[in-house]
Design a protein around this motif. Structure first.
Motif, PDB file in Angstrom:
ATOM      1  N   LYS A 155       0.818   4.267  -2.784  1.00 42.19           N
ATOM      2  CA  LYS A 155       0.759   5.510  -2.624  1.00 42.19           C
ATOM      3  C   LYS A 155       1.866   6.502  -3.055  1.00 42.19           C
ATOM      4  CE  LYS A 155      -0.070   8.749   1.500  1.00 42.19           C
ATOM      5  NZ  LYS A 155      -0.165   9.019   2.808  1.00 42.19           N
ATOM      6  N   GLN A 168       0.821  -1.270  -0.157  1.00 35.74           N
ATOM      7  CA  GLN A 168      -0.037   0.185  -0.033  1.00 35.74           C
ATOM      8  C   GLN A 168       0.807   1.336   0.065  1.00 35.74           C
ATOM      9  OE1 GLN A 168      -2.647  -0.383   3.531  1.00 35.74           O
ATOM     10  NE2 GLN A 168      -3.760  -1.827   2.167  1.00 35.74           N
ATOM     11  N   LEU A 169       1.795   1.341   0.744  1.00 38.23           N
ATOM     12  CA  LEU A 169       2.818   2.473   0.631  1.00 38.23           C
ATOM     13  C   LEU A 169       3.487   2.835  -0.637  1.00 38.23           C
ATOM     14  CD1 LEU A 169       4.089   2.112   4.487  1.00 38.23           C
ATOM     15  CD2 LEU A 169       2.715   3.908   3.579  1.00 38.23           C
ATOM     16  N   LEU A 190       1.511   7.296  -6.571  1.00 42.74           N
ATOM     17  CA  LEU A 190       0.417   8.393  -6.618  1.00 42.74           C
ATOM     18  C   LEU A 190       1.286   9.789  -6.441  1.00 42.74           C
ATOM     19  CD1 LEU A 190      -2.650   6.653  -5.396  1.00 42.74           C
ATOM     20  CD2 LEU A 190      -2.025   6.900  -7.690  1.00 42.74           C
TER      21      LEU A 190
END
Length: 141
Positions: free
Chosen positions: A44, A40-41, A47
């Protein structure tokens, strides 16, 4: 089958072995959580990187923005692997196998009962008759 969570019918070495196996699985679960966090990191960060590229491009830093876009945006963090593939492989090839063998060990050695080692530890450490030091629910309740 007994309703005593401490399973007095099991020998200490078996209970200790099952306890270590359970502790190892709990550690694997923590590692799995960290791996999902890594996934997930990393997503992120990608993005945020895309936002940075756009802002640098708007500010006129087109060469740098183009290099960042080409060389980093969407890049595999491990050769030929996206982070979700790493997570999927961990789940399919290690975590699932570990959980299956843990369940097998509990089924074969303790009739499927969980946390017998912890139940014995709690029994040793509690103050009998003291409020909030109850033995806890039985296996069947």
């Amino acid at each position: 089958m007994t309703d005593d969570r401490t399973r007095p019918d099991l020998d200490d070495t078996t209970v200790e072995g099952l306890g270590k196996l359970s502790e190892a699985l709990e550690t694997v679960e923590q590692a799995r959580g960290l791996l999902y966090g890594f996934h997930q990191l990393t997503g992120k960060a990608d993005l945020l990187l895309q936002d940075a590229v756009e802002l640098l491009r708007e500010a006129g830093h087109t060469d740098l923005a183009a290099d960042l876009d080409r060389d980093l945006v969407g890049r595999n963090v491990i050769a030929d692997r996206w982070t979700f593939q790493i997570v999927e492989d961990y789940d399919a090839n290690y975590w699932t196998t570990f959980r299956g063998l843990d369940a097998r060990a509990r089924d074969e050695l303790a009739g499927g009962d969980r946390h017998v080692h912890e139940a014995r530890m709690k029994q040793r450490e509690r103050t009998a008759g003291h409020p909030r030091h109850e033995t806890g629910p039985s296996l069947d309740g």
